[in-house]
Structure formats: C-alpha cells, structure tokens
Design a protein around this motif. Sequence first.
Motif, PDB file in Angstrom:
ATOM      1  N   LEU A 120       0.682  -2.159   8.008  1.00  0.00           N
ATOM      2  CA  LEU A 120       1.666  -3.178   7.626  1.00  0.00           C
ATOM      3  C   LEU A 120       3.037  -2.856   8.198  1.00  0.00           C
ATOM      4  O   LEU A 120       3.787  -3.767   8.584  1.00  0.00           O
ATOM      5  N   GLU A 121       3.380  -1.584   8.249  1.00  0.00           N
ATOM      6  CA  GLU A 121       4.684  -1.224   8.804  1.00  0.00           C
ATOM      7  C   GLU A 121       4.750  -1.541  10.299  1.00  0.00           C
ATOM      8  O   GLU A 121       5.787  -1.999  10.803  1.00  0.00           O
ATOM      9  N   LYS A 122       3.644  -1.323  11.021  1.00  0.00           N
ATOM     10  CA  LYS A 122       3.611  -1.672  12.439  1.00  0.00           C
ATOM     11  C   LYS A 122       3.815  -3.170  12.638  1.00  0.00           C
ATOM     12  O   LYS A 122       4.493  -3.614  13.564  1.00  0.00           O
ATOM     13  N   ARG A 123       3.226  -3.958  11.745  1.00  0.00           N
ATOM     14  CA  ARG A 123       3.244  -5.414  11.913  1.00  0.00           C
ATOM     15  C   ARG A 123       4.536  -6.035  11.385  1.00  0.00           C
ATOM     16  O   ARG A 123       5.079  -6.963  11.989  1.00  0.00           O
ATOM     17  N   HIS A 124       5.021  -5.539  10.242  1.00  0.00           N
ATOM     18  CA  HIS A 124       6.128  -6.220   9.566  1.00  0.00           C
ATOM     19  C   HIS A 124       7.364  -5.339   9.349  1.00  0.00           C
ATOM     20  O   HIS A 124       8.345  -5.807   8.756  1.00  0.00           O
ATOM     21  N   GLY A 125       7.319  -4.091   9.803  1.00  0.00           N
ATOM     22  CA  GLY A 125       8.457  -3.214   9.586  1.00  0.00           C
ATOM     23  C   GLY A 125       8.374  -2.510   8.246  1.00  0.00           C
ATOM     24  O   GLY A 125       7.425  -2.695   7.467  1.00  0.00           O
ATOM     25  N   LYS A 126       9.371  -1.703   7.947  1.00  0.00           N
ATOM     26  CA  LYS A 126       9.377  -0.937   6.705  1.00  0.00           C
ATOM     27  C   LYS A 126       9.444  -1.871   5.503  1.00  0.00           C
ATOM     28  O   LYS A 126      10.122  -2.902   5.538  1.00  0.00           O
ATOM     29  N   PRO A 127       8.726  -1.530   4.428  1.00  0.00           N
ATOM     30  CA  PRO A 127       8.782  -2.388   3.229  1.00  0.00           C
ATOM     31  C   PRO A 127      10.165  -2.339   2.599  1.00  0.00           C
ATOM     32  O   PRO A 127      10.902  -1.354   2.772  1.00  0.00           O
ATOM     33  N   PRO A 128      10.536  -3.376   1.879  1.00  0.00           N
ATOM     34  CA  PRO A 128      11.867  -3.391   1.251  1.00  0.00           C
ATOM     35  C   PRO A 128      11.996  -2.283   0.214  1.00  0.00           C
ATOM     36  O   PRO A 128      11.031  -1.915  -0.459  1.00  0.00           O
ATOM     37  N   ALA A 129      13.184  -1.737   0.116  1.00  0.00           N
ATOM     38  CA  ALA A 129      13.446  -0.671  -0.858  1.00  0.00           C
ATOM     39  C   ALA A 129      13.767  -1.278  -2.213  1.00  0.00           C
ATOM     40  O   ALA A 129      13.992  -2.481  -2.348  1.00  0.00           O
ATOM     41  N   GLY A 130      13.765  -0.431  -3.234  1.00  0.00           N
ATOM     42  CA  GLY A 130      14.250  -0.862  -4.539  1.00  0.00           C
ATOM     43  C   GLY A 130      13.235  -1.529  -5.433  1.00  0.00           C
ATOM     44  O   GLY A 130      13.609  -2.305  -6.315  1.00  0.00           O
ATOM     45  N   HIS A 131      11.938  -1.251  -5.256  1.00  0.00           N
ATOM     46  CA  HIS A 131      10.942  -1.862  -6.138  1.00  0.00           C
ATOM     47  C   HIS A 131      11.026  -1.231  -7.524  1.00  0.00           C
ATOM     48  O   HIS A 131      11.194  -0.016  -7.674  1.00  0.00           O
ATOM     49  N   PHE A 132      10.880  -2.054  -8.558  1.00  0.00           N
ATOM     50  CA  PHE A 132      10.986  -1.549  -9.928  1.00  0.00           C
ATOM     51  C   PHE A 132       9.848  -0.613 -10.311  1.00  0.00           C
ATOM     52  O   PHE A 132       9.902   0.065 -11.341  1.00  0.00           O
ATOM     53  N   ALA A 133       8.800  -0.553  -9.493  1.00  0.00           N
ATOM     54  CA  ALA A 133       7.634   0.264  -9.828  1.00  0.00           C
ATOM     55  C   ALA A 133       8.001   1.731 -10.027  1.00  0.00           C
ATOM     56  O   ALA A 133       7.441   2.406 -10.897  1.00  0.00           O
ATOM     57  N   ARG A 134       8.914   2.237  -9.229  1.00  0.00           N
ATOM     58  CA  ARG A 134       9.256   3.657  -9.320  1.00  0.00           C
ATOM     59  C   ARG A 134       9.898   3.985 -10.666  1.00  0.00           C
ATOM     60  O   ARG A 134       9.640   5.041 -11.251  1.00  0.00           O
ATOM     61  N   ALA A 135      10.736   3.099 -11.157  1.00  0.00           N
ATOM     62  CA  ALA A 135      11.362   3.329 -12.460  1.00  0.00           C
ATOM     63  C   ALA A 135      10.333   3.237 -13.584  1.00  0.00           C
ATOM     64  O   ALA A 135      10.319   4.077 -14.496  1.00  0.00           O
ATOM     65  N   ILE A 136       9.468   2.235 -13.545  1.00  0.00           N
ATOM     66  CA  ILE A 136       8.459   2.075 -14.592  1.00  0.00           C
ATOM     67  C   ILE A 136       7.503   3.267 -14.580  1.00  0.00           C
ATOM     68  O   ILE A 136       7.148   3.810 -15.639  1.00  0.00           O
TER      69      ILE A 136
ATOM     70  N   PRO B  50       0.817  -1.226   0.000  1.00  0.00           N
ATOM     71  CA  PRO B  50       0.000   0.000   0.000  1.00  0.00           C
ATOM     72  C   PRO B  50       0.844   1.267   0.000  1.00  0.00           C
ATOM     73  O   PRO B  50       0.346   2.330  -0.379  1.00  0.00           O
ATOM     74  N   ASP B  51       2.117   1.173   0.431  1.00  0.00           N
ATOM     75  CA  ASP B  51       2.979   2.361   0.353  1.00  0.00           C
ATOM     76  C   ASP B  51       3.172   2.796  -1.090  1.00  0.00           C
ATOM     77  O   ASP B  51       3.289   4.000  -1.376  1.00  0.00           O
ATOM     78  N   LEU B  52       3.194   1.839  -2.033  1.00  0.00           N
ATOM     79  CA  LEU B  52       3.277   2.198  -3.452  1.00  0.00           C
ATOM     80  C   LEU B  52       1.966   2.789  -3.943  1.00  0.00           C
ATOM     81  O   LEU B  52       1.957   3.598  -4.879  1.00  0.00           O
ATOM     82  N   SER B  53       0.864   2.389  -3.332  1.00  0.00           N
ATOM     83  CA  SER B  53      -0.412   3.012  -3.667  1.00  0.00           C
ATOM     84  C   SER B  53      -0.393   4.487  -3.293  1.00  0.00           C
ATOM     85  O   SER B  53      -0.903   5.340  -4.025  1.00  0.00           O
ATOM     86  N   VAL B  54       0.215   4.791  -2.141  1.00  0.00           N
ATOM     87  CA  VAL B  54       0.292   6.177  -1.687  1.00  0.00           C
ATOM     88  C   VAL B  54       1.143   7.007  -2.641  1.00  0.00           C
ATOM     89  O   VAL B  54       0.774   8.115  -3.031  1.00  0.00           O
ATOM     90  N   SER B  55       2.292   6.478  -3.043  1.00  0.00           N
ATOM     91  CA  SER B  55       3.234   7.271  -3.840  1.00  0.00           C
ATOM     92  C   SER B  55       2.982   7.201  -5.339  1.00  0.00           C
ATOM     93  O   SER B  55       3.276   8.157  -6.061  1.00  0.00           O
ATOM     94  N   LEU B  56       2.420   6.082  -5.821  1.00  0.00           N
ATOM     95  CA  LEU B  56       2.294   5.889  -7.266  1.00  0.00           C
ATOM     96  C   LEU B  56       0.863   5.660  -7.738  1.00  0.00           C
ATOM     97  O   LEU B  56       0.618   5.627  -8.947  1.00  0.00           O
ATOM     98  N   GLY B  57      -0.050   5.452  -6.817  1.00  0.00           N
ATOM     99  CA  GLY B  57      -1.444   5.287  -7.209  1.00  0.00           C
ATOM    100  C   GLY B  57      -1.813   3.914  -7.709  1.00  0.00           C
ATOM    101  O   GLY B  57      -2.882   3.731  -8.302  1.00  0.00           O
ATOM    102  N   VAL B  58      -0.972   2.905  -7.472  1.00  0.00           N
ATOM    103  CA  VAL B  58      -1.300   1.541  -7.906  1.00  0.00           C
ATOM    104  C   VAL B  58      -2.263   0.912  -6.895  1.00  0.00           C
ATOM    105  O   VAL B  58      -2.353   1.363  -5.752  1.00  0.00           O
ATOM    106  N   PRO B  59      -2.989  -0.133  -7.275  1.00  0.00           N
ATOM    107  CA  PRO B  59      -3.889  -0.794  -6.321  1.00  0.00           C
ATOM    108  C   PRO B  59      -3.101  -1.551  -5.255  1.00  0.00           C
ATOM    109  O   PRO B  59      -1.895  -1.760  -5.382  1.00  0.00           O
ATOM    110  N   ASN B  60      -3.799  -1.977  -4.218  1.00  0.00           N
ATOM    111  CA  ASN B  60      -3.183  -2.862  -3.236  1.00  0.00           C
ATOM    112  C   ASN B  60      -4.240  -3.789  -2.662  1.00  0.00           C
ATOM    113  O   ASN B  60      -5.435  -3.470  -2.653  1.00  0.00           O
TER     114      ASN B  60
END
Length: 746
Positions: free
Chosen positions: A436-452, A408-418
């Motif tokens: 999700l961050e409370k439960r599992h910590g910060k999401p991993p960095a480096g997703h290809f979504a930002r480049a696309i 959902p963090d990518l939904s916030v920044s890029l508008g994709v579904p989650n």
Amino acid sequence: MRVFWSLLCGVLFLAGHAWADTSSSKAGTAPTRDAGQGYVGAAACAGCHATEQADWYGSDHDLAMQPATPTTVLGNFKDATFDYFGTTSTFFRKDDTFYVRTDGPDGKLADFAIAYTFGVYPLQQYLIELPGGRLQALGIVWDTRKKSAGGQRWYHLYPDEPVRAGDRLHWTGRDQNWNFMCADCHSTNLQKNYDLDSRTYATTWSEIDVGCEACHGPGKDHLEAMQAENWSLPHNGFKLSLARAESKVWTTNPETGNPYPWTAGPEAQPELEVCAQCHSRRANQFHGARPEDGLFNHFMPALLDEGLYHADGQIDGEVYVYGSFLQSKMYQSGVTCSDCHNPHSLKLKARGNTLCAQCHLPTKYDTDAHHGHPAGSEGAQCVNCHMPEKTYMGVDDRRDHSFRIPRPDLSVSLGVPNACTRCHTDRDAEWAANELEKRHGKPPAGHFARAIHAGRYGGPQAEQLLSELILDSAQPAIARATALTLLPGYLSNQSAPVLQQASRSEDPLIALGTSQALNGIPEQYRPAFGLPELYDAHRVIRALAASNMAPSTIPANPVEVQVRYEQARDEYMASQRFNGDRPESLVNLGDVSGQAGQFDEAAQYYRTAIELAPDYTPAYVNFADFLRRQGRDGDGQQVLEQALDQVVDPAPIEHSLGLLMVRQQRHDAALEHLRKAAMAPTATSRYIYVYAVALQSTGETQQAVDVLEAAYHRFPGNRQFLSALVSFNRELGNDAKADWYENQLR
C-alpha cells in the motif's frame, strides 16, 4: 464497582425476501396499547403512501417478527431432527401449530409450541412462550439460504461447546429472553412492562413488526390533520421530520474524485438517531422511547469497548452499524443512512461500485491505479476494502460501516485486523503495508488506534496519548469518548484538566464518556468532574453521572446542585428498576441504595440479583463489599464462598476472598486466593499486581518479580508493574534490571 452493560438489541441485518404472505397473519396477535398514545397502524398509511407501503411490504422490517403460521415458518418441521452434543431435538407440526421437542428449563426433553418467527434471511429464529409472560429465542435456528450456499438446514448458534439448561445462553436463559434482549427493535410501540415484585412480564405492542410509526412516530395527529386538510401543524402532525434541515446537494471535485456539498446550511441528520435507536449496540435505559425523543434520552450506546471493537475501531462483536458509522468521514460530511439505503425497502439504492459512484468519481477510484485488482474482481469492489465483513450468528455476514482506509501498518504495530490479509491469506500484514505504501504513499499519521491501544494495555505513553486524543476535535467523538473512559487508569495532575474540560462538552458522546469515567476516579474527586453532567440535556447522561457520585460528596454544593443531583439520581433508580429483570441493574440498585444509607433495600437487591442469576459474579462481589463496609466481613465471606461453585468466572471472587483474608490476617489463605485470581485466564492487571505485592510482603520477592515479568507482555507499560519491578529488583540487588525498568517507567 458500578456495572455498565451494553446488551444488544436483537437486530438481525437480514436481506429482504418477501417469501411469506403476511397479509392475514398480523391481526389480533397481541393486545394493543391505549389508543391515546396515537398509534394507528401501517394500514392507515397505505392509502396515501402507496409507494412507500409497497417498498416496505416484505422488507426485513415488515417481517421482523410474525406469528408462527404455515405461511411464515420457513424451517423444516416435518419430523426433522437435530443433534446437539447428545441432545436430539425434533421439529414437528400438528395441524397449523409448530412444535419442537427439546431440552427445557429443567434439562429434560419436552414439547414446546412455536409462538412467533423472528427474521427471515439468512436465518430464521423461533420464539417460545414460557410462564411469566416470557418469550425465549430457541438456540437452534433455520438457515434460510439456498441449499447450494450451505442453507436449508438446522444449526445451533453456539456450536463449539454444549450450552445446557441453567446457562444464561441456553434458550431458556436470561440472555435469550425476547422481552429484554430483542423485543423493542422487532415490534412497534413495544412496552416491556416487567414487574419486579412478581418477576413477570406483561409485554405489549401496537404492531407485531417494525411498522411506519416505529420510525415516524404515532400517526394519529397526522392522519386527522390530513383528513381535515389542515396544513398548519408542524411536520404535518408528526413530532419529528426525518428530512434534513436543508437538502444536501453533492458535487464531485474532478481533480480529487471526492464529493463535497455545495449547499450551505446546518448539518442535520435527524434520521440517524432514529435508526440508531435500534441499529446500534446500546442499553435501553428508560421505557416508552419514541422516534422524536432522541437517542440519549432512552438509550446508552456502547463506546469503542474492547470485545466490541478493535483498538482502531473495526468491528469485533455485534455492534449494529451506528458506532462504526460515527467514525467515518462520511458521517462527518453529513452523509446519512438513506443516502445509500431505501429507508422503506431497506435495499441498497444501487449495486456494486455504482452505489459508491453516486459520490466518488469512478474514473479516479474504480481503476487499477487505485485498487490494484482486475476490473470486476472481488478485490476491485469498494466494499471489500473499505467495508470488510464479519460473520455473526453462524451465517450472517455484516459489513463494517466505518468506511475506513485499510491500515495493515496498524496490524503490524498493534495487531488489529486489516482488509488486505483477509483475502491475501498467504501474505502477512507487513507485506500488505509495504504494497500500500508503494501504491499510495505513507499512511496518514495520528490514528486514534494508538491511544486506545495504549489505554487498554498500559502503553508507556498512555496518559499523553489519551489526553491528546480527547482534546483533538478532528477525531471522531466516539473515539474521544472512549479515551475518556480509559484515562482514569492513568489520571494525574497533568491529565486531570483534560477530563475537567471534557466534562463541559455539549457533545452527548463526550458527556457519556465523562460520566462513565467517573467510576474509575477516587470517590472524593468525582464531583469536580461529574457535576456539570447533571446539567446535561440528556436523561441517560444525567442519570449515569449521578449514579457515580456518592450522596456524601454532594451537600457542600449549592442547593440547586443538590436538587439536580437528587432528580438525576431518581432518574437513575427508575432506569434500573425498568431493567429489574437483569442482574446488572439489580446490583446497580443495591450499590446506589447502599450509598444512600438504605441498607435493607440494598441487601435485598443484591439477594434478588443472586436468586435471578446465580452465575453472575458482580452480584456476589458487590454484596460482599457492601457487607464489608458495614463491618460484616464474616457474612461477606459466606457470600463469596457460596459463589465459588456458582459463577462462570471465579477470578473476581478469589481476589475478593484474598483481600478479605488479608483483613483477617490469615496470610497463607489470603495468598492462595490471590494466587488463583492472578493465575486465572481472565486475570486483570490489578489481580496480578496485588498478588505480587502480597508475595513481596511475605518475603517472596523473587517470586513476585517472576510473576510480574511473566505478565508484563500482557500489560506492556503498566506503571504499577514497572514501579514494583524497579523497587523489587533494587531490594534483590538487581540494579541493572531495576535501571532498565525505571527507564521504561520514564
């Protein structure tokens, strides 16, 4: 403009329901191809492979296509009616023949016999024979689900606006044509056999459904070898074994709960490319595909293109599994289709979370600590978070096979579904990201979504992000290949070496991305990146690369290179003639023929494309551009003006007319055409930029700024927009605004 298309194979992901007795319905239904091809039929396999045959019988493959008989037709043909925007269709039966009275090619009501059924669940389609060997898929379909689930009814695949005769989506139109769109994945040994001169089909098959040999290949040699007890032939007489090169044994790490293979050996997933020949969004480029041929010798799979996939790779359009699965960690680890699906019945090997527990430790993952939902609830099901569904064809729910972690963090920044807010509709993506961050910590960095995303919409770091993604071998190859197709929009001296390095990759997806990228590079530079692809092992890639390099750019190279170019170009022309029933291919034939100086042939291909598909915009645009290069702008203008009343999307026509008027120095007329193109809902950043420059050149600089600023939110970070806004604002004396845009440009 080369026309790339990835028209879908009409695979229906249908749950297996053996409702229809097919034992007597498949004999003598169509001509069988030359027996020399070695196809013997599923019945010849049953004697030795009774278990597999029993699994297959009644499966979606078995029932993929059937003659329309009282035992195969599931719809209500008891004088049932269906109203579609004022057109009433009636379904009825005369003896054992089923009919529909509906609007035909001329828009008038007429009676049409149902020739075949198509699929079984959750919907069944019906095929109608039309002249010229065509089979067409009726747009009104039968919902085969239980009545309690909303089924047992007729409905239309395009319910929101009327689709009338003459429309490509009407059941008589080109995009509902079985011979091209669907046939090769619903029957065995399908030969389309389209004749461009007569514009007719003589399509044949060995078996009407998806039989054993559709996946294993022709069985004649195998059958003879087994009858002779000859065990010496490789793969017992087949050209391909669908088994792994070495059996994979999985062990679960009790600390992480994750599986890992402990057997050594090569990672071979031969069945994956066989399944992908149908279970993918792809274009069929060459006839005669067999399982052993490999995907890229006949098919061009779609990359993560906009409209098909969201920027993060989630499914959007109908993409049929393969492109999603390639993104997954499961694919990277060597998992293949039959690890989860019985390859003969197509059913899952286990129900619910038990399927995932084959590899993933339940005490780690099937717990509240992991999923945060009550045990047994929908939220506790692995697939609902990691394989969210999307509905296609009105009732067909299909799961995303990328097995992704919800972001959902990518939904916030890029508008994709989650997956989270699909269920929690009363909450927003920011809430889900925080939870999700409370439960599992910060999401991993480096997703290809930002480049696309940056590549699609012009983000300020698009070139850098795309380059980094292309070079990152840890990222999915299909994402890196997609980045290659986007890079030409930002190519500079800094990123050109990235494209050059990619052109030497042996990964077919990377090679495909490079070959597609050539179309966006100035013609004189294309050989620097495209020549290595002429040496690729895969015919589709060689042909595509050759098509994107003009003959005039090749003679400076060694003779061997010239020969390879000519061979690959001939392969490309053959592939486009094979698909000569499509306007896309006819336009491509016109483009390549024109490049080669075959002007009469080129003009005829364009005209044929327009005759075949009067609504197809690229046929007019490319024909007019061909005429421009011959100094015949007057004829090109007639072609473009003819198109205005024909095409669905007039924006490219208006843009082309505007440029033509500029060349004729008819500035007022040019400005009006460019305005219409720039203001259209489908306007590209190019149309808007050209219109703004035209305004500035006529002294309307403030209006040019207004146009660019209004469009900037659609194309954030677009460098042409930013450069123009810097220049135009300085011209107007708006130094503060110019400085701001210049800072954005940096």
